[in-house]
Design an enzyme around this catalytic site. Structure first.
Site, PDB file in Angstrom:
ATOM      1  N   CYS A 243      -1.542 -18.873   0.840  1.00  0.00           N
ATOM      2  CA  CYS A 243       0.163 -18.874   1.338  1.00  0.00           C
ATOM      3  C   CYS A 243       0.616 -19.711  -0.506  1.00  0.00           C
ATOM      4  O   CYS A 243       0.058 -20.714  -0.160  1.00  0.00           O
ATOM      5  CB  CYS A 243       1.269 -19.353   2.624  1.00  0.00           C
TER       6      CYS A 243
ATOM      7  N   ASP B 186       7.247 -13.969  -6.180  1.00  0.00           N
ATOM      8  CA  ASP B 186       7.395 -15.059  -5.242  1.00  0.00           C
ATOM      9  C   ASP B 186       8.807 -14.502  -4.391  1.00  0.00           C
ATOM     10  O   ASP B 186       9.670 -14.097  -4.947  1.00  0.00           O
ATOM     11  CB  ASP B 186       6.579 -16.811  -5.519  1.00  0.00           C
ATOM     12  N   SER B 187       8.873 -14.963  -2.603  1.00  0.00           N
ATOM     13  CA  SER B 187       9.284 -15.029  -1.916  1.00  0.00           C
ATOM     14  C   SER B 187      10.577 -16.386  -2.084  1.00  0.00           C
ATOM     15  O   SER B 187      12.017 -16.537  -2.271  1.00  0.00           O
ATOM     16  CB  SER B 187       9.101 -15.284  -0.534  1.00  0.00           C
TER      17      SER B 187
ATOM     18  N   CYS C 153       2.060 -14.314  -4.254  1.00  0.00           N
ATOM     19  CA  CYS C 153       2.347 -14.540  -2.856  1.00  0.00           C
ATOM     20  C   CYS C 153       1.054 -13.684  -1.782  1.00  0.00           C
ATOM     21  O   CYS C 153       1.487 -12.377  -2.106  1.00  0.00           O
ATOM     22  CB  CYS C 153       3.997 -13.804  -2.398  1.00  0.00           C
ATOM     23  N   ASN C 154       0.827 -14.379  -1.749  1.00  0.00           N
ATOM     24  CA  ASN C 154       0.070 -13.288  -0.799  1.00  0.00           C
ATOM     25  C   ASN C 154       0.667 -12.494   0.595  1.00  0.00           C
ATOM     26  O   ASN C 154      -0.204 -11.604   0.599  1.00  0.00           O
ATOM     27  CB  ASN C 154      -0.756 -15.103   0.203  1.00  0.00           C
ATOM     28  N   THR C 155       1.937 -12.814   0.643  1.00  0.00           N
ATOM     29  CA  THR C 155       2.403 -12.165   1.652  1.00  0.00           C
ATOM     30  C   THR C 155       2.887 -10.730   1.115  1.00  0.00           C
ATOM     31  O   THR C 155       2.577  -9.617   2.028  1.00  0.00           O
ATOM     32  CB  THR C 155       3.849 -12.858   2.702  1.00  0.00           C
TER      33      THR C 155
ATOM     34  N   HIS D  46       3.041 -21.293  -0.728  1.00  0.00           N
ATOM     35  CA  HIS D  46       3.811 -22.592  -0.741  1.00  0.00           C
ATOM     36  C   HIS D  46       2.910 -23.449  -0.124  1.00  0.00           C
ATOM     37  O   HIS D  46       3.121 -25.149  -0.762  1.00  0.00           O
ATOM     38  CB  HIS D  46       5.260 -22.065   0.153  1.00  0.00           C
TER      39      HIS D  46
ATOM     40  N   TYR E 144       9.583 -14.450   3.799  1.00  0.00           N
ATOM     41  CA  TYR E 144       9.119 -13.261   3.934  1.00  0.00           C
ATOM     42  C   TYR E 144       8.363 -13.180   4.833  1.00  0.00           C
ATOM     43  O   TYR E 144       8.575 -12.279   5.772  1.00  0.00           O
ATOM     44  CB  TYR E 144       7.892 -12.594   2.270  1.00  0.00           C
ATOM     45  N   GLY E 145       7.325 -14.269   4.995  1.00  0.00           N
ATOM     46  CA  GLY E 145       5.996 -14.386   6.259  1.00  0.00           C
ATOM     47  C   GLY E 145       7.280 -14.203   7.473  1.00  0.00           C
ATOM     48  O   GLY E 145       6.330 -13.659   8.801  1.00  0.00           O
TER      49      GLY E 145
ATOM     50  N   GLU F 238      10.559 -25.215   0.313  1.00  0.00           N
ATOM     51  CA  GLU F 238      11.555 -24.168  -0.019  1.00  0.00           C
ATOM     52  C   GLU F 238      12.613 -25.605  -0.350  1.00  0.00           C
ATOM     53  O   GLU F 238      14.050 -25.132  -1.227  1.00  0.00           O
ATOM     54  CB  GLU F 238      12.976 -23.256   0.726  1.00  0.00           C
TER      55      GLU F 238
END
Ligand code: DGL
Length: 256
Positions: free
Chosen positions: A180, A7-8, A70-72, A182, A39-40, A148
């Site tokens: 997402c 993931d990011s 990560c969906n993105t 997160h 990432y988004g 984050e």
């Protein structure tokens, strides 16, 4: 089996936690691309490059399956990863299909990053499944930065959500899809903006179920002991403070 997840940042811990539940005894390698989060807010080309780097790193560690947590990254890069790498690649995506079956009374809101909301993958999914046009989308990129920082219910988070949701008639929705990874950390805060009986859902369970099927087909479900290794953009995380941070976040997901 050695399973790589990326993931990011900390969002994919949502999937790691679900993987512990469904596949408790595997060897997990979790890659948080902290140099490039969020990432988004990057271009699709950048996200493709970061995703390829993460997957290549995990394969080098000997991982035999890759979970795009990560969906993105799934929306931007999953097809490319599948083309390029000879292992199963399983990607999370917004749980639109289950959401449509969950409640049939009101509308469905998918919250995600700007890239996921813009990309063709989600639009195609909605066009295919949402025959009665009940699904709306909203980007909430600010939540990724709060997450984050380990900041989940501060006054700033609430201020941000007040602003982003102020023009929305939240009473119109009976299902909120967390598109997402997160955003799972904000479940409790988000709930307060919607009617008391709002259903909040996401794609983690189905994604891990697919991973489990892949392992079962290969008769590769482990029976030994679970182990987890963390990396941040290719650097092994071995300092106690950071490992404790990851443990705390996994625990935090219990209460959401
Ligand atoms: N956690 C990610 C997702 O599921 C990406 C968040 C970001 O880095 O923008 O989309």
């Amino acid at each position: 089996m050695k399973i790589g997840m990326f993931d990011s940042g900390i969002g994919g811990l949502t999937l790691l936690k679900e993987a512990f539940r469904q596949l408790p005894l595997e060897e997990y390698h979790y890659y948080a691309d902290t140099d490039h989060v969020p990432y988004g807010s990057h271009t699709v080309d950048d996200i493709r490059k970061y995703s390829m780097d993460a997957a290549a790193f995990l394969l080098e560690k000997g991982c035999e399956a890759i979970v795009v947590a990560c969906n993105t990254a799934t929306s931007a890069a999953v097809s490319l990863l599948r083309e390029k790498y000879p292992v199963p690649v399983i990607g999370i995506e917004p749980a639109v299909k289950p959401a449509l079956k969950l409640r049939e009374d009101k509308r469905i809101l998918v919250v995600a990053t700007p890239v996921t909301v813009r990309e063709k993958k989600l639009h195609d999914l909605i066009e295919r499944e949402d025959v009665h046009h009940r699904v709306d989308m909203l980007a909430l990129p600010g939540l990724v930065n709060f997450a984050e920082r380990g900041e989940f219910d501060s006054p700033e988070v609430k201020e941000y959500l007040d602003e982003e949701l102020k023009t929305l008639d939240t009473g119109e929705y009976s299902v909120l899809v967390l598109g997402c990874t997160h955003f799972n950390h904000f479940k409790n805060v988000l709930k307060d903006y919607f009617d008391g009986d709002i259903c909040i859902t996401d794609g983690k369970e189905g994604t891990v179920r697919r991973l489990k099927d892949v392992l079962s087909e290969r008769k590769a479900v482990s029976e030994g002991k679970r182990s987890v290794y963390y990396y941040e953009s290719g650097r092994r995380v071995d300092n106690k403070e950071r490992l404790d941070f990851y443990d705390r976040l996994l625990e935090h997901l219990d209460g959401t």
